[in-house]
Design an enzyme around this catalytic site. Structure first.
Site, short mmCIF file in Angstrom:
data_model
loop_
_atom_site.label_atom_id
_atom_site.label_comp_id
_atom_site.label_asym_id
_atom_site.label_seq_id
_atom_site.Cartn_x
_atom_site.Cartn_y
_atom_site.Cartn_z
CB CYS A 103 -5.08 1.52 -4.65
SG CYS A 103 -6.23 1.93 -3.37
CB VAL B 107 0.45 6.46 2.29
CG1 VAL B 107 -0.13 5.40 3.22
CG2 VAL B 107 1.86 6.82 2.70
CB CYS B 108 -3.07 3.25 -1.09
SG CYS B 108 -4.76 3.17 -1.71
CG LEU B 109 -4.87 5.27 5.62
CD1 LEU B 109 -5.05 3.80 6.00
CD2 LEU B 109 -4.06 5.96 6.70
CG ASN C 142 -1.71 -1.29 1.32
OD1 ASN C 142 -1.46 -2.08 2.24
ND2 ASN C 142 -2.59 -1.56 0.37
#
Lengths: 182, 477
Positions: free
Chosen positions: B249, A109-111, A102
């Site tokens: 993402c 950051v993929c949060l 992630n």
């Protein structure tokens, strides 16, 4: 009924009403971040560092995971809180190169709560817990580093080895990682 | 007496006023080469305010109880100092309306220059003006068109002007296109508020009303804000829809929309691969930048089989362009200026306190009263007066805040503006800051650089938001 203007009340340039000195006021973002920082309740694996104690809008978070794949590592994140806080989330980047599904190699950051699910009721504390959780439970379903995510999904053992390799400092595939064991 | 009486008096009085007009006006009249046109113009000048006068010379059931019927109110309207923020689509309309309704002392600020694409709706600008500052061209146009209306332009950012500047206005009308600029103006007006004595009531004479218009396509809204007395921008900040963001993402791995491609290029590729300086910010007004983003986005769209991407869409996303409709701007600006007129003249009760307008499908218009947010960080928070001695140490002050029955703080953090910057005076819960600020505890307030009327911000878990205090130094006895 409030009557705002009396007809005599004409303002002129330079004619100052009771002067409050030339002090400025803290902005809404600064007032809010003061509260957030003062009330941080950090897990014991996290510390925050303020290069300038007067500037609460820019600081670092260091996470030392004590369990999971990343146990023993040391990961630094930079926080930049803008004047639109808390209407907009802070900008958070991972400064330590890390092999993680992630987090990409540029430190993005993929949060969810850092972007699409951010709400003004959330605090810096919520983000810190979110980031800590990423190290305990990396999530291969929402990958930023696709290769790492595939390895995690297909071969947990290999993933664990890759993480160790990266944290000790070395190559995983063609990518070099700096040592980040504490 | 009938209609003729007062009407006649009104006209004759107007005539005398007009005869004593300033040189400005005479030169404006002299400017006209055609003498016939000059004659028409001077009649226009006399007639110009007749309809406004009719409103101000009669009382009525909707008037403010304090409405002052008569010439005084009109004269006040001529000199009341109004700041218009923004000279774009809304700003042009607002400025024109204010000038045509008798406001004679206008100031306009805008940091932008005129773009070709503005000309369809920003009607104070002409083709020859492209590239010039909006504020200056707008001011020139109004001065030329409406005799005796003084308009002063400011070609700069709102942040470039200080409290002293904003404090000098009676009223502020905003035609802005961003939430952050609104919040800034809001914060500025709140910082101007002063309190009366020790009972901490807001001094009404320090209130500068803000009329805030906003439009997006066929929708618009309008608010009348009396800082400190009615809900401010931050009270209702949650009502603004958040900017559309996509999960990182999705952008990186599973783009489905043309927007995903553009966002990806903007966020990920630009900082890494742009052929200019690595730290160069993406400039939406630079065609080279946009072309680069367009090409990269096309590549990515092609890679994922996404269609529907074009140059305009890329430009729209990068510049965050919201569609503008001239008629919406006109509607909202008209409502804004009506409110400005009501506030200044008291001829009618002002809007309480929000109106929304939507003509996407038919016409819908609704006005309603919003409440103040009790714990609003900005406006519930006008500085409370706190009497202290300058010889007191910071430790004494903190103890005082903890022991004072009206505050009873537990373990407060204290910030203050000293010499133009915000300083952390003490913060007990963060070890690194605590260590760096511990030394301040023993210093006196004077030694810390605090002065009479300095403001401190205090955060504590006993209070839902940071509380600000204005320190009043009392002589040590």
């Amino acid at each position: 009924m409030i009557k705002l203007f009396s007809l005599k009340q004409q303002k002129k340039d330079g004619e100052a009403a009771p002067r409050a000195g030339n002090q400025k006021k803290a902005s809404a973002a600064q007032l809010r971040i003061t509260k957030d920082i003062h009330e941080l309740n950090l897990p014991k694996t996290c510390i925050v560092d303020f290069p300038d104690p007067d500037d609460l809008l820019n600081f670092k978070l260091i996470i030392y995971p004590d369990e999971g794949f990343y146990r023993g590592g040391r990961f630094t994140f930079s926080f930049k809180v803008g004047q639109m806080y808390p209407h907009e989330p802070p900008k958070v980047k991972c400064e330590t190169p890390v092999y993680h599904p992630n987090i990409d190699l540029e430190g993005n950051v993929c949060l969810n709560i850092l972007r699409e699910d951010w709400k003004p009721v959330l605090t810096i504390n919520s983000i810190i817990y979110g980031l800590q959780y990423l190290f305990l439970e990396p999530n291969p379903e929402d990958p930023l580093n696709k290769e790492a995510a595939e390895v995690l999904q297909n071969n947990r053992r290999l993933f664990e080895q890759n993480v160790q390799k990266a944290m000790r400092g070395g190559y995983v595939g063609s990518v070099y990682f700096d040592r980040c064991l504490k | 007496m009938g209609l003729g009486g007062p009407y006649g008096t009104c006209l004759s009085r107007l005539n005398t006023t007009q005869l004593m007009l300033s040189n400005d006006d005479r030169s404006a009249v002299a400017d006209c080469k055609n003498s016939q046109k000059a004659a028409v113009d001077s009649t226009n000048i006399i007639r110009r305010w007749q309809n406004i006068q009719k409103i101000l010379r009669r009382a009525g059931p909707f008037c403010h109880p304090d409405f002052d019927v008569g010439q005084n109110t009109f004269e006040f309207l001529r000199k009341v100092k109004v700041l218009v923020i923004g000279a774009g689509g809304l700003g042009c309309e607002i400025l024109k309306n204010l000038a045509m309704m008798g406001f004679g002392n206008l100031h306009i600020i805008d940091m932008d220059t005129i773009d070709l694409s503005n000309l369809n709706r920003q009607f104070l600008f002409r083709l020859k003006d492209v590239g010039r500052p909006k504020a200056e061209v707008a001011a020139e146009f109004i001065r030329k068109r409406v005799a005796n209306c003084n308009v002063k332009p400011y070609y700069m950012k709102i942040q470039d002007l200080d409290q002293e500047f904003y404090r000098s206005f009676n009223l502020i009308v905003c035609g802005l296109d961003s939430i952050s600029a609104r919040r800034w103006v809001n914060g500025m007006l709140l910082s101007i508020l002063t309190c009366d004595g020790m009972d901490n009531e807001i001094d009404v004479s320090s209130v500068i009303p803000m009329v805030d218009g906003g439009t997006e396509g066929f929708k618009g809204n309008l608010r009348v804000i009396l800082p400190g007395l009615t809900p401010c921008i931050d009270c209702t900040i949650d009502l603004y829809p958040p900017q559309t963001t996509y999960p990182l993402c999705t952008l990186a791995n599973t783009p489905r929309l043309p927007e995903h491609c553009v966002e990806y290029v903007k966020l990920v590729l630009w900082p890494k691969e742009n052929p200019w300086d690595k730290n160069a910010p993406l400039d939406g007004d630079d065609p080279m930048h946009i072309s680069w983003v367009y090409e990269k986005s096309m590549e990515r769209a092609y890679q994922y089989g996404i269609t529907g991407l074009n140059y305009r869409l890329v430009q729209g996303i990068v510049k965050n362009i919201i569609p503008a409709v001239a008629s919406t701007n006109a509607t909202i600006a008209a409502a804004c200026v009506t409110e400005a007129f009501k506030l200044v003249t008291n001829c009618c009760l002002p809007l309480s306190n929000q109106m929304i307008f939507n003509d996407v499908d038919g016409i819908y218009c609704y006005s309603y009263t919003m409440d103040m947010k009790e714990d609003c960080v900005s406006c519930s928070n006008h500085a409370k007066n706190l009497e202290v001695k300058s010889s007191m140490t910071l430790n004494d002050l903190i103890k005082h805040l903890c022991e004072n029955p009206s505050y009873q703080f537990d373990s407060p953090a204290v910030m203050a503006y000293v010499e133009g910057r915000l300083k952390t005076l003490y913060m007990p819960n963060i070890p690194s800051i605590e260590a760096a600020t511990r030394v301040n505890l023993k210093k006196s307030l004077a030694e810390l650089g605090l002065q009479h009327k300095s403001e401190i911000a205090v955060a504590d878990k006993t209070s839902p938001s940071t509380v600000t205090f204005s320190l009043l130094f009392i002589s040590a006895k």
